[in-house]
Write a protein that holds these residues in place. Structure first.
Motif, PDB file in Angstrom:
ATOM      1  N   GLY A 135      15.089 -47.901 -32.510  1.00  0.00           N
ATOM      2  CA  GLY A 135      15.788 -47.248 -31.466  1.00  0.00           C
ATOM      3  C   GLY A 135      15.147 -47.184 -30.201  1.00  0.00           C
ATOM      4  O   GLY A 135      13.915 -47.430 -30.056  1.00  0.00           O
ATOM      5  N   MET A 136      15.958 -46.626 -29.289  1.00  0.00           N
ATOM      6  CA  MET A 136      15.410 -46.512 -28.001  1.00  0.00           C
ATOM      7  C   MET A 136      14.159 -45.596 -27.665  1.00  0.00           C
ATOM      8  O   MET A 136      13.368 -45.908 -27.177  1.00  0.00           O
ATOM      9  N   GLY A 137      14.365 -44.296 -28.167  1.00  0.00           N
ATOM     10  CA  GLY A 137      13.226 -43.508 -28.232  1.00  0.00           C
ATOM     11  C   GLY A 137      12.012 -43.847 -28.556  1.00  0.00           C
ATOM     12  O   GLY A 137      10.898 -43.863 -28.276  1.00  0.00           O
ATOM     13  N   ALA A 138      11.976 -44.446 -30.166  1.00  0.00           N
ATOM     14  CA  ALA A 138      11.257 -45.057 -30.820  1.00  0.00           C
ATOM     15  C   ALA A 138      10.336 -46.231 -30.222  1.00  0.00           C
ATOM     16  O   ALA A 138       9.211 -46.508 -30.072  1.00  0.00           O
ATOM     17  N   THR A 139      11.261 -47.267 -29.215  1.00  0.00           N
ATOM     18  CA  THR A 139      10.608 -48.277 -28.640  1.00  0.00           C
ATOM     19  C   THR A 139       9.941 -47.829 -27.443  1.00  0.00           C
ATOM     20  O   THR A 139       8.820 -48.280 -27.282  1.00  0.00           O
ATOM     21  N   LEU A 140      10.363 -46.745 -26.796  1.00  0.00           N
ATOM     22  CA  LEU A 140       9.811 -46.115 -25.695  1.00  0.00           C
ATOM     23  C   LEU A 140       8.233 -45.837 -26.097  1.00  0.00           C
ATOM     24  O   LEU A 140       7.155 -45.884 -25.508  1.00  0.00           O
ATOM     25  N   ASN A 141       8.196 -45.077 -27.135  1.00  0.00           N
ATOM     26  CA  ASN A 141       6.937 -44.514 -27.641  1.00  0.00           C
ATOM     27  C   ASN A 141       6.096 -45.585 -28.118  1.00  0.00           C
ATOM     28  O   ASN A 141       4.969 -45.551 -27.793  1.00  0.00           O
ATOM     29  N   ALA A 142       6.530 -46.625 -28.847  1.00  0.00           N
ATOM     30  CA  ALA A 142       5.695 -47.655 -29.012  1.00  0.00           C
ATOM     31  C   ALA A 142       5.217 -48.464 -28.057  1.00  0.00           C
ATOM     32  O   ALA A 142       4.104 -48.991 -27.781  1.00  0.00           O
ATOM     33  N   GLY A 143       6.144 -48.561 -26.827  1.00  0.00           N
ATOM     34  CA  GLY A 143       5.874 -49.297 -25.762  1.00  0.00           C
ATOM     35  C   GLY A 143       4.641 -48.743 -24.978  1.00  0.00           C
ATOM     36  O   GLY A 143       3.933 -49.356 -24.418  1.00  0.00           O
ATOM     37  N   LEU A 144       4.768 -47.365 -24.891  1.00  0.00           N
ATOM     38  CA  LEU A 144       3.692 -46.432 -24.101  1.00  0.00           C
ATOM     39  C   LEU A 144       2.449 -46.575 -25.012  1.00  0.00           C
ATOM     40  O   LEU A 144       1.392 -46.785 -24.188  1.00  0.00           O
ATOM     41  N   GLY A 145       2.712 -46.701 -26.376  1.00  0.00           N
ATOM     42  CA  GLY A 145       1.286 -46.664 -26.980  1.00  0.00           C
ATOM     43  C   GLY A 145       0.647 -48.049 -26.698  1.00  0.00           C
ATOM     44  O   GLY A 145      -0.680 -48.102 -26.910  1.00  0.00           O
ATOM     45  N   MET A 146       1.277 -49.155 -26.475  1.00  0.00           N
ATOM     46  CA  MET A 146       0.540 -50.564 -26.271  1.00  0.00           C
ATOM     47  C   MET A 146       0.440 -50.890 -24.923  1.00  0.00           C
ATOM     48  O   MET A 146      -0.101 -51.899 -24.630  1.00  0.00           O
ATOM     49  N   GLY A 147       1.092 -50.095 -23.974  1.00  0.00           N
ATOM     50  CA  GLY A 147       0.902 -50.219 -22.570  1.00  0.00           C
ATOM     51  C   GLY A 147       1.875 -51.385 -22.058  1.00  0.00           C
ATOM     52  O   GLY A 147       1.799 -52.380 -21.243  1.00  0.00           O
ATOM     53  N   ALA A 148       2.995 -51.614 -22.914  1.00  0.00           N
ATOM     54  CA  ALA A 148       4.128 -52.589 -22.711  1.00  0.00           C
ATOM     55  C   ALA A 148       5.144 -52.171 -21.443  1.00  0.00           C
ATOM     56  O   ALA A 148       5.639 -51.008 -21.445  1.00  0.00           O
ATOM     57  N   TYR A 149       5.831 -52.843 -21.107  1.00  0.00           N
ATOM     58  CA  TYR A 149       7.097 -52.694 -20.097  1.00  0.00           C
ATOM     59  C   TYR A 149       8.272 -52.636 -21.207  1.00  0.00           C
ATOM     60  O   TYR A 149       8.109 -53.195 -22.302  1.00  0.00           O
ATOM     61  N   VAL A 150       9.051 -51.922 -20.872  1.00  0.00           N
ATOM     62  CA  VAL A 150      10.288 -51.484 -21.795  1.00  0.00           C
ATOM     63  C   VAL A 150      11.675 -51.408 -20.786  1.00  0.00           C
ATOM     64  O   VAL A 150      11.497 -50.914 -19.933  1.00  0.00           O
ATOM     65  N   MET A 151      12.630 -52.337 -21.720  1.00  0.00           N
ATOM     66  CA  MET A 151      13.899 -51.953 -20.704  1.00  0.00           C
ATOM     67  C   MET A 151      14.653 -50.962 -21.656  1.00  0.00           C
ATOM     68  O   MET A 151      14.764 -50.762 -22.921  1.00  0.00           O
ATOM     69  N   THR A 152      15.179 -49.836 -20.769  1.00  0.00           N
ATOM     70  CA  THR A 152      15.805 -48.953 -21.207  1.00  0.00           C
ATOM     71  C   THR A 152      17.305 -48.520 -20.508  1.00  0.00           C
ATOM     72  O   THR A 152      17.052 -48.815 -19.389  1.00  0.00           O
TER      73      THR A 152
END
Length: 273
Positions: A174-191
């Motif tokens: 989901g969106m929240g989990a993907t944001l957390n994952a993105g932050l963890g790896m230093g990735a861009y995320v569309m939300t």
């Protein structure tokens, strides 16, 4: 007559179910409306006005539509208009009505490894992310956000399959989990912007790309068709639909704010027009 523990348990389990059957509905919903906190704000107002309890199943839009098609709900509230219109055309829903909108954004780390911060044209921004091989975390879950993201990559001329597992990382979450994952790896995320505003783990992340009309994010509401799903609580489902698109419901949506920012903008058609 003396009741056995088994009989008593059965009565206790069964009685409330029937008592509440005509006073509750299940809404199959996108995660963004839940992650944004909208339901926590909105549903108590609706219940106070109608005595109808709303139980929300928050999943990606694709899964929400599948659940509704399987008759596991009374109302569908999602954000992928072509898929919603197909759901109605296939007989899964009675009507689809525009409800509210906001927009999508791309967030990224403060050091902006792809150099896209401040861009307002999403297609060249996404093409640049791919060209630079900067990490991008995708939901990869057939949600409304993922559907929009896939369409934008295609419009940008980027084949993400070639970068899958390398710079392009699919979380299946989901969106929240993907944001957390993105932050963890230093990735861009569309939300969606509403989820981002309400997201509590921003760290050094900032909005990198925003403002393109292609990132418009429309939500729709659809009562599930009782002709296909006889278990639908028709009256309560229609009451919820009608309240959301009424002046009262639209004003309640507009009034929901976090940190002084309005998260959703109502745009249901005027009733009787």
């Amino acid at each position: 007559m003396k009741l056995t523990k088994l009989t008593l348990a059965a009565l206790l389990a069964t009685a409330p179910m029937y008592a509440l059957a005509d006073e509750s509905i299940i809404v199959q919903s996108t995660t963004s409306t839940a992650n944004s906190g909208l339901y926590d704000y909105l549903l108590p107002i609706f219940t106070e006005a109608t005595d109808i309890t709303v139980n929300v199943v928050a999943v990606g839009t694709g899964q929400a539509i599948k659940n509704a098609a399987n008759c596991d709900g009374d109302v569908l509230l999602v954000h992928a208009k072509p898929a919603e219109e197909k759901f109605v055309a296939d007989g899964g829903g009675t009507t689809r009505t525009d409800l509210m909108y906001n927009d999508f954004i791309i967030v990224g780390p403060a050091d902006d490894p792809a150099g896209v911060a401040g861009m307002t044209d999403v297609e060249p921004a996404m093409a640049t992310i791919a060209e630079q091989g900067a990490l991008f975390a995708s939901r990869g879950d057939d949600s409304g956000t993922h559907k929009k993201e896939v369409a934008l990559w295609k419009a940008a001329g980027v084949d993400t399959a070639s970068g899958s597992g390398d710079w392009y990382r699919e979380t299946g979450s989901g969106m929240g989990a993907t944001l957390n994952a993105g932050l963890g790896m230093g990735a861009y995320v569309m939300t969606d912007r509403a989820t981002w505003i309400n997201f509590g783990n921003k760290q050094d992340y900032q909005i990198a790309v925003q403002g393109d009309e292609a990132m418009f994010n429309q939500y729709g509401v659809i009562p599930v068709n009782p002709e296909k799903c006889p278990s639908v609580n028709v009256e309560a489902a229609q009451t919820f639909n009608d309240w959301l698109i009424s002046d009262e419901g639209q004003e309640a949506i507009a009034a929901y704010m976090v940190d002084g920012q309005q998260l959703f903008f109502p745009n249901a058609p005027e009733q009787g027009s």
